[in-house]
Design a protein around this motif. Sequence first.
Motif, PDB file in Angstrom:
ATOM      1  N   LEU A   1      69.909  97.729  21.904  1.00  0.00           N
ATOM      2  CA  LEU A   1      69.700  98.455  20.811  1.00  0.00           C
ATOM      3  C   LEU A   1      69.779  97.495  19.531  1.00  0.00           C
ATOM      4  N   ALA A   2      69.600  96.335  19.550  1.00  0.00           N
ATOM      5  CA  ALA A   2      70.006  95.284  18.410  1.00  0.00           C
ATOM      6  C   ALA A   2      68.832  94.881  17.802  1.00  0.00           C
ATOM      7  N   HIS A   3      69.012  94.684  16.389  1.00  0.00           N
ATOM      8  CA  HIS A   3      68.000  93.975  15.466  1.00  0.00           C
ATOM      9  C   HIS A   3      68.467  92.646  15.432  1.00  0.00           C
ATOM     10  N   LEU A   4      67.682  91.572  15.413  1.00  0.00           N
ATOM     11  CA  LEU A   4      67.927  90.148  15.628  1.00  0.00           C
ATOM     12  C   LEU A   4      67.092  89.457  14.234  1.00  0.00           C
ATOM     13  N   LYS A   5      67.787  88.458  13.844  1.00  0.00           N
ATOM     14  CA  LYS A   5      67.262  87.501  13.024  1.00  0.00           C
ATOM     15  C   LYS A   5      67.514  86.167  13.976  1.00  0.00           C
ATOM     16  N   LEU A   6      65.813  85.945  14.393  1.00  0.00           N
ATOM     17  CA  LEU A   6      65.752  84.700  15.105  1.00  0.00           C
ATOM     18  C   LEU A   6      65.761  83.297  14.508  1.00  0.00           C
ATOM     19  N   GLY A   7      66.439  82.260  15.259  1.00  0.00           N
ATOM     20  CA  GLY A   7      66.713  81.054  14.614  1.00  0.00           C
ATOM     21  C   GLY A   7      65.785  80.097  15.252  1.00  0.00           C
ATOM     22  N   ASP A   8      66.348  79.024  15.738  1.00  0.00           N
ATOM     23  CA  ASP A   8      65.466  77.819  16.171  1.00  0.00           C
ATOM     24  C   ASP A   8      65.143  78.279  17.770  1.00  0.00           C
ATOM     25  N   LEU A   9      64.038  77.659  18.194  1.00  0.00           N
ATOM     26  CA  LEU A   9      63.837  77.800  19.820  1.00  0.00           C
ATOM     27  C   LEU A   9      65.017  77.174  20.563  1.00  0.00           C
ATOM     28  N   LEU A  10      65.830  77.712  21.188  1.00  0.00           N
ATOM     29  CA  LEU A  10      66.809  76.934  21.889  1.00  0.00           C
ATOM     30  C   LEU A  10      66.377  76.369  22.988  1.00  0.00           C
ATOM     31  N   ALA A  11      65.367  76.814  23.919  1.00  0.00           N
ATOM     32  CA  ALA A  11      65.009  76.048  24.990  1.00  0.00           C
ATOM     33  C   ALA A  11      63.687  76.972  25.544  1.00  0.00           C
ATOM     34  N   VAL A  12      63.122  75.915  26.387  1.00  0.00           N
ATOM     35  CA  VAL A  12      61.849  76.250  27.271  1.00  0.00           C
ATOM     36  C   VAL A  12      62.053  75.704  28.606  1.00  0.00           C
ATOM     37  N   TYR A  13      62.221  76.733  29.387  1.00  0.00           N
ATOM     38  CA  TYR A  13      62.641  76.629  31.016  1.00  0.00           C
ATOM     39  C   TYR A  13      61.540  76.906  31.901  1.00  0.00           C
TER      40      TYR A  13
ATOM     41  N   ALA B   1      69.783  83.147  18.133  1.00  0.00           N
ATOM     42  CA  ALA B   1      69.646  84.477  17.307  1.00  0.00           C
ATOM     43  C   ALA B   1      70.868  85.088  16.843  1.00  0.00           C
ATOM     44  N   GLU B   2      70.734  85.694  15.736  1.00  0.00           N
ATOM     45  CA  GLU B   2      72.075  86.469  15.007  1.00  0.00           C
ATOM     46  C   GLU B   2      71.822  87.911  15.099  1.00  0.00           C
ATOM     47  N   LEU B   3      72.865  88.755  15.167  1.00  0.00           N
ATOM     48  CA  LEU B   3      72.668  90.473  14.996  1.00  0.00           C
ATOM     49  C   LEU B   3      72.466  90.576  13.382  1.00  0.00           C
ATOM     50  N   LEU B   4      71.536  91.351  13.294  1.00  0.00           N
ATOM     51  CA  LEU B   4      71.222  91.994  12.000  1.00  0.00           C
ATOM     52  C   LEU B   4      71.836  93.541  11.758  1.00  0.00           C
TER      53      LEU B   4
END
Length: 177
Positions: free
Chosen positions: A87-99, A113-116
């Motif tokens: 139930l979280a809204h996010l502010k996406l940042g950098d792409l951390l990883a591609v696995y 990401a950070e919680l908004l």
Amino acid sequence: MSTETQFDRLVPVGDTHERDVCKTCGFVNYQNPRIVVGSVVRHEGKVLLCRRAIEPRRGFWTVPAGYLELNETPEDGARREAREEALAHLKLGDLLAVYSVPHLSQVQLIWRAELLDPGAGAALFGIGEESLEVALFDWDALPVDEIAFPTVHWMLGHEREVQRQGYRGPFSNPGVR
């Protein structure tokens, strides 16, 4: 008369891999990797984890993540998964990883990401439909023995590395360059 399609396993003309090809019409049933999108969500020095309410690994902790839907951008999918599971809204940042997880035919795209703050006095997060519990953890108190998947360990480790040394571009599977 049966309308069931029958397939032969063969390499179609102009292809390089065996595929299921319809004996009647020549339709090629392509099976391609599944895209998983998600995020390592931070808030006030802690990380958000969800205890899974579904199999596989029900009862174990993970980051909010899941399969990308058709007609959805990876970024929108990562945000949607956080809403569904936490139930979280996010502010996406950098792409951390591609696995890459070849044995499951998965490619995982994971963002930082950070919680908004959703505003209007609403909680920053809660228990979504696919979660039994959602919590913020101090990095030193992560439930490391109850993490659902190896890639979640990688994500958390890569995020810690970014926090210590700065962002150096997306990570990949450990040991892969």
